[in-house]
Each structure stands twice: as structure tokens, then as C-alpha cells.
Design a protein around this motif. Structure first.
Motif, PDB file in Angstrom:
ATOM      1  N   GLY A 103     -57.368 -30.595  22.595  1.00 19.59           N
ATOM      2  CA  GLY A 103     -57.237 -32.002  22.966  1.00 19.59           C
ATOM      3  C   GLY A 103     -57.538 -32.222  24.440  1.00 19.59           C
ATOM      4  N   GLU A 104     -57.074 -31.317  25.282  1.00 23.56           N
ATOM      5  CA  GLU A 104     -57.363 -31.419  26.714  1.00 23.56           C
ATOM      6  C   GLU A 104     -58.865 -31.289  26.967  1.00 23.56           C
ATOM      7  N   ARG A 105     -59.521 -30.378  26.260  1.00 18.76           N
ATOM      8  CA  ARG A 105     -60.976 -30.241  26.409  1.00 18.76           C
ATOM      9  C   ARG A 105     -61.686 -31.524  25.997  1.00 18.76           C
ATOM     10  N   TRP A 125     -57.296 -45.878  26.694  1.00 21.79           N
ATOM     11  CA  TRP A 125     -56.909 -45.616  25.311  1.00 21.79           C
ATOM     12  C   TRP A 125     -55.508 -46.139  25.099  1.00 21.79           C
ATOM     13  N   MET A 126     -55.081 -46.131  23.854  1.00 25.02           N
ATOM     14  CA  MET A 126     -53.736 -46.567  23.480  1.00 25.02           C
ATOM     15  C   MET A 126     -53.139 -45.528  22.540  1.00 25.02           C
ATOM     16  N   THR A 127     -51.836 -45.527  22.466  1.00 21.82           N
ATOM     17  CA  THR A 127     -51.147 -44.783  21.422  1.00 21.82           C
ATOM     18  C   THR A 127     -49.927 -45.598  21.029  1.00 21.82           C
ATOM     19  N   TYR A 138     -50.347 -36.789  26.461  1.00 18.12           N
ATOM     20  CA  TYR A 138     -51.007 -37.475  27.577  1.00 18.12           C
ATOM     21  C   TYR A 138     -50.230 -37.285  28.882  1.00 18.12           C
ATOM     22  N   LYS A 139     -48.904 -37.300  28.797  1.00 20.91           N
ATOM     23  CA  LYS A 139     -48.090 -37.071  29.994  1.00 20.91           C
ATOM     24  C   LYS A 139     -48.330 -35.662  30.530  1.00 20.91           C
ATOM     25  N   SER A 140     -48.468 -34.668  29.632  1.00 22.36           N
ATOM     26  CA  SER A 140     -48.696 -33.291  30.073  1.00 22.36           C
ATOM     27  C   SER A 140     -50.020 -33.133  30.811  1.00 22.36           C
TER      28      SER A 140
END
Length: 159
Positions: A103-105, A125-127, A138-140
Motif C-alpha cells: 500500500g505504501e508503494r 482521497w477519502m476514507t 494513512y496515519k502511519s
């Protein structure tokens, strides 16, 4: 496991249609709400390869050539002033590959696409507020939540 991240190609339509069904099930869509497969394939083809295309997608392919994730996005205008933004609509990685940096990639690839596109000023983006896994992901990565928008939605054809 080694994966490849690459843009979607026409030969991916069937695999993408299968992956989209998996995403729908992941989000809890009941069987009755799952779109018929042929219809889904047609919509994938129109969205990604129509004239003009409605969206773009980065795909995650495993060593066996199976699609195991995607990032679907579009460009929106206007953004800040007269610039445009890359809007991430869907980010999905199969459960077996989560927490392995895939996901990070994908997020890094999207940022790189935005950076080289003339006039693109941001990635957005949204979640869902009720998706603690996505919010933690996303916080990470160092992204802060933005409280400034309220999302509205209407079905096509509604008055």
C-alpha cells in the motif's frame, strides 16, 4: 513475496472485474448487490479504456501474474486556483499482502505520477470514518486527516 506495480492494460479487464467483486465483498456488499460479471467487465473497459477514459489504475501483480491490488484514480479540476489534483478513488491490497509495504508503494507511485504531471498540485482521497484500518494506514505514512470537507452523494437521475 515480490510484486510488480504497473498501469492497467486492456488485457487486465477480466482480472480487474474479478478484483472489483472482491473489493465489493470486502466492503460488505450482499450477493444480491453484486453486479453481474459481464456488466462489470464492460464497465471496467469503458472506465479505463473508453474514449475518453474516465479513470486510470495502477495494478499490483504477484509473481504468478495474478492481480492482488489496485489504486484507481482520476484527475480533478479545478483544485487550488486553476491547478488540478490526482484523486485516489480506491486503494485495495489483498489481505495476504497487507502490512508488507505494498500500500505504501502504491501511495508513493501515485505521488510520483502527480509530481510529474504538469499543473497537478496535490493528491487527495477519502476514507470512511468507520474504517480504522485505513485511517491507521494513512496515519502511519504521515498523512493527517483533513476536517474541512463534508461529502454529499446522490444517485444518478435523482432530483
Amino acid at each position: 513475496m515480490t510484486v510488480t506495480i504497473r498501469p492497467a492494460e486492456k488485457s487486465d479487464i477480466r482480472g480487474l472485474a474479478e478484483l472489483i467483486e472482491e473489493i465489493e465483498r470486502f466492503y460488505g456488499t450482499p450477493d444480491a448487490g453484486i453486479q453481474p460479471f459481464e456488466e462489470r467487465q464492460d464497465q471496467v473497459e469503458e472506465a479505463l479504456f473508453g474514449s475518453p477514459p474516465l479513470a486510470s489504475a495502477l495494478l499490483v501483480e504477484d509473481e504468478a501474474g495474478d492481480l492482488v491490488g489496485l489504486a484507481a484514480y482520476s484527475f480533478l479540476w479545478p483544485s487550488a486556483g486553476s491547478t488540478h489534483s490526482l484523486f485516489l478513488k480506491e486503494l485495495y491490497v489483498r489481505d495476504a499482502l497487507r502490512r508488507q509495504g505494498v500500500g505504501e508503494r502504491l501511495m508513493n507511485e501515485l505521488r510520483a505520477i502527480a509530481a510529474v504531471r504538469h499543473g497537478c498540485s496535490r493528491v487527495e482521497w477519502m476514507t470512511d470514518r468507520v474504517n480504522p484500518g485505513a485511517r491507521a494506514f494513512y496515519k502511519s505514512l504521515g498523512f493527517a486527516e483533513f476536517d474541512g470537507k463534508i461529502v454529499y452523494r446522490a444517485e444518478a437521475g435523482e432530483a
